[in-house]
Scaffold this motif. Structure first.
Motif, PDB file in Angstrom:
ATOM      1  N   LYS A  48       0.831  -1.210   0.000  1.00  0.00           N
ATOM      2  CA  LYS A  48       0.000   0.000   0.000  1.00  0.00           C
ATOM      3  C   LYS A  48       0.863   1.256   0.000  1.00  0.00           C
ATOM      4  N   THR A  49       1.884   1.273   0.858  1.00  0.00           N
ATOM      5  CA  THR A  49       2.758   2.441   0.976  1.00  0.00           C
ATOM      6  C   THR A  49       3.582   2.639  -0.295  1.00  0.00           C
ATOM      7  N   THR A  50       4.075   1.542  -0.866  1.00  0.00           N
ATOM      8  CA  THR A  50       4.875   1.624  -2.104  1.00  0.00           C
ATOM      9  C   THR A  50       4.041   2.191  -3.243  1.00  0.00           C
ATOM     10  N   MET A  51       2.795   1.733  -3.385  1.00  0.00           N
ATOM     11  CA  MET A  51       1.921   2.239  -4.448  1.00  0.00           C
ATOM     12  C   MET A  51       1.564   3.708  -4.230  1.00  0.00           C
ATOM     13  N   ILE A  66       9.156  -4.045  -4.740  1.00  0.00           N
ATOM     14  CA  ILE A  66       9.420  -4.512  -3.370  1.00  0.00           C
ATOM     15  C   ILE A  66      10.337  -5.730  -3.390  1.00  0.00           C
ATOM     16  N   TRP A  67      10.070  -6.665  -4.312  1.00  0.00           N
ATOM     17  CA  TRP A  67      10.875  -7.884  -4.408  1.00  0.00           C
ATOM     18  C   TRP A  67      12.321  -7.551  -4.765  1.00  0.00           C
ATOM     19  N   ASN A  68      12.504  -6.624  -5.716  1.00  0.00           N
ATOM     20  CA  ASN A  68      13.856  -6.219  -6.119  1.00  0.00           C
ATOM     21  C   ASN A  68      14.609  -5.529  -4.979  1.00  0.00           C
ATOM     22  N   ARG A  69      13.856  -4.925  -4.083  1.00  0.00           N
ATOM     23  CA  ARG A  69      14.466  -4.197  -2.973  1.00  0.00           C
ATOM     24  C   ARG A  69      15.016  -5.146  -1.911  1.00  0.00           C
ATOM     25  N   GLU A 142      11.653   3.845   5.861  1.00  0.00           N
ATOM     26  CA  GLU A 142      12.372   2.612   5.518  1.00  0.00           C
ATOM     27  C   GLU A 142      11.924   2.041   4.176  1.00  0.00           C
ATOM     28  N   ILE A 143      10.647   2.187   3.873  1.00  0.00           N
ATOM     29  CA  ILE A 143      10.115   1.624   2.622  1.00  0.00           C
ATOM     30  C   ILE A 143      10.500   2.485   1.423  1.00  0.00           C
ATOM     31  N   THR A 144      10.595   3.807   1.630  1.00  0.00           N
ATOM     32  CA  THR A 144      10.782   4.710   0.483  1.00  0.00           C
ATOM     33  C   THR A 144      12.168   5.346   0.381  1.00  0.00           C
ATOM     34  N   LYS A 145      13.048   5.122   1.365  1.00  0.00           N
ATOM     35  CA  LYS A 145      14.364   5.793   1.316  1.00  0.00           C
ATOM     36  C   LYS A 145      15.171   5.290   0.118  1.00  0.00           C
TER      37      LYS A 145
END
Length: 316
Positions: A48-51, A66-69, A142-145
Motif C-alpha cells: 500500500k505504501t509503495t503504491m 518490493i521484491w527487487n528491494r 524505511e520503505i521509500t528511502k
C-alpha cells in the motif's frame, strides 16, 4: 370505604457504568494486533505504501519493486521495531482513550451509537499523536528511502536512519505527517464503526435476526469487512500521509509540506487516480485485520482468560 391505591414508583433510569480497563483486554488487543501485522499485515502495508509513494506503479509493478528491494524480506521492511511498537501499543492507547471518551460522551447525553463513534474517533486521534505518528513515519522512511547499495555504499540501518533524522530535523522530523495520520485515524474509526453497524443491520434484515439474535462468525466477519473496506473512501488522506513522510527524491515537491499543499501537489501531478493509489491492498489489509480480530478473537479470549485469570470483556 376502599383504600386509595398508591401509584407504582417510576423505574429508576439505568445507571451508566464506567467500564474498567483490564490487563486482559490490553493483552488481547496487543496479541491480536501483533499476530495480524506479523503475518499478512505488514506485506499489505508495504505494498500500500509503495503504491502510494510511487503513484505511476500498478499493483504488479509495486510487487516487483518490493521484491527487487529485498526479496521476501522486502515485504517486511519496517516490521521491527516500528510496526511491532505500533501494534503492541495500539490496543492499550486506543482502548483506554476510546473507553474514557465514550463514557464521558454518554454521561453528557450522547446515545450508545453516538458515544461509540465519539470514543473511537478520540481514541484514533490520541493514538496518532502518542505512538502512531512516529511509527508510520519511520516505516514509510524505511520503505521509500533511496537505496545507495548500488553505488557500493553501506545502506544505513533502522536505528542509524532514525538518529540521522533526529539529528537533522528533531522531533518534528520523526513525527512528520502526524497531522495527516490523525485525520486518517479519526475518519477511519468514525466511518468504520458507523459503516460496520450499517452492514450489520443489513445482514440482520436478510437473515431474519432483527431482534438481537447473535450473529455467527461469518456474519460478523462480513459486517466488519464491509465496514472496513468501505471506510477506504479516505484513501487520499493516506496517500497524503505517505507523501509527507516519504524520502523519495523529487525537486518539484513543496519544501515545507502541509496536508493542503501535499494534496495540491499529488492532484496536479497524478490527478484523482493518484489520490487513490494503494486502495486495493488497503482494503485487503482491512479484511485481514477483521478476520484476525473476529475469527481468532474467541480462541485468543479463552487463552488470555486462562493466562491472567480475568474474564476478557473486550469487543472484537
Amino acid at each position: 370505604m376502599s383504600a386509595a391505591v398508591a401509584p407504582a414508583p417510576a423505574s429508576a433510569p439505568k445507571k451508566l457504568e464506567k467500564k474498567p480497563i483490564k490487563f486482559s483486554n490490553l493483552l488481547l488487543g496487543a496479541g491480536l494486533n501483533l499476530f495480524e501485522v506479523t503475518t499478512l499485515g505488514q506485506p499489505l502495508e508495504v505494498t500500500k505504501t509503495t503504491m502510494a509513494a510511487h503513484r505511476g506503479d500498478g499493483f504488479a509493478a509495486a510487487l516487483g519493486r518490493i521484491w527487487n528491494r529485498g526479496g521476501i524480506l522486502g515485504f517486511y521492511q519496517g516490521l521491527i521495531p516500528w510496526a511491532w511498537i505500533e501494534a503492541s501499543t495500539k490496543g492499550a492507547v486506543l482502548l483506554f482513550v476510546a473507553s474514557e471518551a465514550e463514557y464521558y460522551a454518554r454521561l453528557a447525553g450522547a446515545s450508545e451509537f453516538g458515544g461509540g463513534i465519539i470514543g473511537g474517533m478520540t481514541g484514533g486521534v490520541v493514538q496518532a499523536y502518542a505512538t502512531m505518528g512516529f511509527c508510520t513515519c519511520m516505516k514509510t522512511v524505511e520503505i521509500t528511502k533511496h537505496k545507495v547499495a548500488a553505488s557500493g555504499q553501506k545502506v544505513p540501518g533502522t536505528w542509524a536512519t532514525f538518529m540521522d533524522i533526529y539529528r537533522r530535523e528533531g522531533i518534528r522530523g520523526i513525527n512528520k505527517g502526524v497531522n495527516a495520520v490523525a485525520i486518517r485515524q479519526m475518519t477511519n474509526w468514525g466511518s468504520r464503526f458507523g459503516l460496520s453497524r450499517l452492514a450489520e443491520q443489513g445482514i440482520r434484515k436478510i437473515t431474519g435476526k432483527e431482534h438481537g439474535e447473535k450473529l455467527n462468525a461469518f456474519e460478523k466477519i462480513l459486517a466488519s469487512a464491509l465496514g472496513g473496506g468501505l471506510s477506504a473512501w479516505n484513501q487520499p488522506i493516506e496517500v497524503i500521509r505517505v507523501e509527507m513522510q516519504s524520502k523519495k527524491d523529487d525537486p518539484n515537491r513543496p519544501k515545507k509540506m502541509t496536508v493542503g499543499n501535499t494534496f495540491k501537489y499529488i492532484y496536479e501531478t497524478n490527478g484523482i487516480k493518484g489520490l487513490y493509489r494503494g486502495v486495493t491492498p488497503r482494503i485487503g489489509l482491512s479484511v485481514w485485520q477483521t478476520v484476525c480480530m473476529v475469527a481468532l478473537g474467541d480462541m485468543a479470549k479463552t487463552y488470555v482468560e486462562k493466562l491472567t485469570g480475568e474474564k476478557v470483556t473486550a469487543k472484537h
